[in-house]
Design a protein around this motif. Sequence first.
Motif, PDB file in Angstrom:
ATOM      1  N   GLY A 226       0.830  -1.199   0.000  1.00 53.14           N
ATOM      2  CA  GLY A 226       0.000   0.000   0.000  1.00 53.14           C
ATOM      3  C   GLY A 226       0.861   1.244   0.000  1.00 53.14           C
ATOM      4  N   ALA A 227       0.231   2.384  -0.308  1.00 54.13           N
ATOM      5  CA  ALA A 227       0.943   3.663  -0.342  1.00 54.13           C
ATOM      6  C   ALA A 227      -0.047   4.789  -0.068  1.00 54.13           C
ATOM      7  N   ASP A 228       0.467   5.917   0.355  1.00 53.24           N
ATOM      8  CA  ASP A 228      -0.378   7.066   0.678  1.00 53.24           C
ATOM      9  C   ASP A 228      -0.666   7.900  -0.565  1.00 53.24           C
ATOM     10  N   LEU A 229      -1.263   7.259  -1.554  1.00 53.28           N
ATOM     11  CA  LEU A 229      -1.656   7.955  -2.773  1.00 53.28           C
ATOM     12  C   LEU A 229      -3.060   8.535  -2.604  1.00 53.28           C
ATOM     13  N   THR A 230      -3.405   9.444  -3.488  1.00 54.09           N
ATOM     14  CA  THR A 230      -4.668  10.162  -3.384  1.00 54.09           C
ATOM     15  C   THR A 230      -5.855   9.290  -3.774  1.00 54.09           C
ATOM     16  N   GLU A 231      -6.950   9.438  -3.045  1.00 52.63           N
ATOM     17  CA  GLU A 231      -8.189   8.711  -3.326  1.00 52.63           C
ATOM     18  C   GLU A 231      -8.759   9.156  -4.673  1.00 52.63           C
ATOM     19  N   SER A 232      -9.534   8.256  -5.326  1.00 47.50           N
ATOM     20  CA  SER A 232     -10.015   8.602  -6.664  1.00 47.50           C
ATOM     21  C   SER A 232     -11.316   7.891  -7.023  1.00 47.50           C
ATOM     22  N   TYR A 233     -11.952   8.380  -8.076  1.00 44.75           N
ATOM     23  CA  TYR A 233     -13.068   7.700  -8.734  1.00 44.75           C
ATOM     24  C   TYR A 233     -12.944   7.980 -10.223  1.00 44.75           C
ATOM     25  N   SER A 234     -13.769   7.330 -11.027  1.00 42.04           N
ATOM     26  CA  SER A 234     -13.683   7.486 -12.482  1.00 42.04           C
ATOM     27  C   SER A 234     -14.889   8.225 -13.047  1.00 42.04           C
ATOM     28  N   VAL A 235     -14.622   9.035 -14.059  1.00 36.05           N
ATOM     29  CA  VAL A 235     -15.663   9.664 -14.867  1.00 36.05           C
ATOM     30  C   VAL A 235     -15.527   9.109 -16.278  1.00 36.05           C
ATOM     31  N   ILE A 236     -16.623   8.581 -16.798  1.00 32.52           N
ATOM     32  CA  ILE A 236     -16.622   7.877 -18.082  1.00 32.52           C
ATOM     33  C   ILE A 236     -17.452   8.666 -19.090  1.00 32.52           C
ATOM     34  N   PHE A 237     -16.853   9.003 -20.214  1.00 32.30           N
ATOM     35  CA  PHE A 237     -17.553   9.651 -21.315  1.00 32.30           C
ATOM     36  C   PHE A 237     -17.593   8.678 -22.495  1.00 32.30           C
ATOM     37  N   ALA A 238     -18.734   8.566 -23.130  1.00 36.20           N
ATOM     38  CA  ALA A 238     -18.842   7.650 -24.265  1.00 36.20           C
ATOM     39  C   ALA A 238     -19.747   8.225 -25.338  1.00 36.20           C
ATOM     40  N   SER A 239     -19.365   7.972 -26.578  1.00 37.22           N
ATOM     41  CA  SER A 239     -20.195   8.324 -27.738  1.00 37.22           C
ATOM     42  C   SER A 239     -20.344   7.073 -28.584  1.00 37.22           C
ATOM     43  N   GLU A 240     -20.921   7.214 -29.735  1.00 42.71           N
ATOM     44  CA  GLU A 240     -21.092   6.067 -30.627  1.00 42.71           C
ATOM     45  C   GLU A 240     -19.754   5.470 -31.046  1.00 42.71           C
ATOM     46  N   THR A 241     -18.705   6.277 -31.042  1.00 43.08           N
ATOM     47  CA  THR A 241     -17.419   5.807 -31.568  1.00 43.08           C
ATOM     48  C   THR A 241     -16.264   5.893 -30.569  1.00 43.08           C
ATOM     49  N   THR A 242     -16.468   6.520 -29.408  1.00 41.76           N
ATOM     50  CA  THR A 242     -15.344   6.734 -28.494  1.00 41.76           C
ATOM     51  C   THR A 242     -15.719   6.416 -27.047  1.00 41.76           C
ATOM     52  N   THR A 243     -14.689   6.091 -26.257  1.00 40.20           N
ATOM     53  CA  THR A 243     -14.831   5.950 -24.808  1.00 40.20           C
ATOM     54  C   THR A 243     -13.630   6.627 -24.157  1.00 40.20           C
ATOM     55  N   MET A 244     -13.891   7.479 -23.171  1.00 42.93           N
ATOM     56  CA  MET A 244     -12.825   8.155 -22.440  1.00 42.93           C
ATOM     57  C   MET A 244     -13.073   7.972 -20.954  1.00 42.93           C
ATOM     58  N   VAL A 245     -12.041   7.532 -20.213  1.00 44.80           N
ATOM     59  CA  VAL A 245     -12.149   7.309 -18.776  1.00 44.80           C
ATOM     60  C   VAL A 245     -11.141   8.195 -18.065  1.00 44.80           C
ATOM     61  N   HIS A 246     -11.637   9.069 -17.197  1.00 45.38           N
ATOM     62  CA  HIS A 246     -10.784   9.922 -16.372  1.00 45.38           C
ATOM     63  C   HIS A 246     -10.715   9.358 -14.951  1.00 45.38           C
ATOM     64  N   MET A 247      -9.540   9.359 -14.346  1.00 42.37           N
ATOM     65  CA  MET A 247      -9.425   9.078 -12.924  1.00 42.37           C
ATOM     66  C   MET A 247      -9.350  10.421 -12.211  1.00 42.37           C
ATOM     67  N   VAL A 248     -10.364  10.725 -11.410  1.00 42.99           N
ATOM     68  CA  VAL A 248     -10.425  11.997 -10.704  1.00 42.99           C
ATOM     69  C   VAL A 248      -9.887  11.802  -9.287  1.00 42.99           C
TER      70      VAL A 248
END
Length: 274
Positions: A226-248
Amino acid sequence: MKLLQITDIHLTALGKTIGGRDPNANFAKALNHAITHHPDAEALIITGDLSDWGDAADYERLKAYLGEVALPVHLCIGNHDDRQTFLQVFPETEGSDGFVQSVIPLSLGHGILLDTWGQDTHAGQFCEKRAAWLEQTLDTLEGPVWIFMHHNPVPIEIAPMDEIMLLDADRFAATVAPHAGKIRHIFHGHCHMHLSGSLHGIPFSAPRGTNHAGWPDFAATKLLSGADLTESYSVIFASETTTMVHMVEYGYAGEIRGEGSPDYADWDQLTMVR
């Protein structure tokens, strides 16, 4: 389409900490950050380890937290959960053969929530009944399809973590491979690390989690790191042709700087922040 993924919240008794962090406070912070900054998301999916010890009180507390959320919330269970205790608090999540799995309609296709929980083990399970249900579901649905699950279906090449990955990974891979053309993405948790890759050409990803973080110690043989890294969640954007995943990394408390305009004409060695 915009979706939110939160994972590995590990709610535990009030006042207790994990890795020196308060899981209840961190989940509340994640939830508030997500719904404040992304009120236009059409759904939030939490991919398991909802409770740290599978206690009913944690599920009741989770239910209270989610009662304040306006957008639809969907739940998977993980190895730290207890299926029967969870179902006593969230009976509406019970699906075929008593598993916590379902299909959710989305503005772009459908999401499939899988149950990879197993009795008395931290490793993931994907038995023949679950495989048959997924196969039938994939046969029935038109694409695109988005799969949400707790355990990683592919080794991450860290020995202690791979001992508790989805042990029926070959069965899972054989089930999804014929449908690779319609499965747009697999979202998982479990590893407490930001991960991405592919399985039979199907992309997958995982955020770090909302409390304690893992660390990729590739030399480890017995213990998880384990490590003291920052907590996160994902935001997912999708269209008919693309998928983008951000780690916030919502737990980040440092400075956010303005570094200049994206307009090339405004780039200047004297004025750009570096």
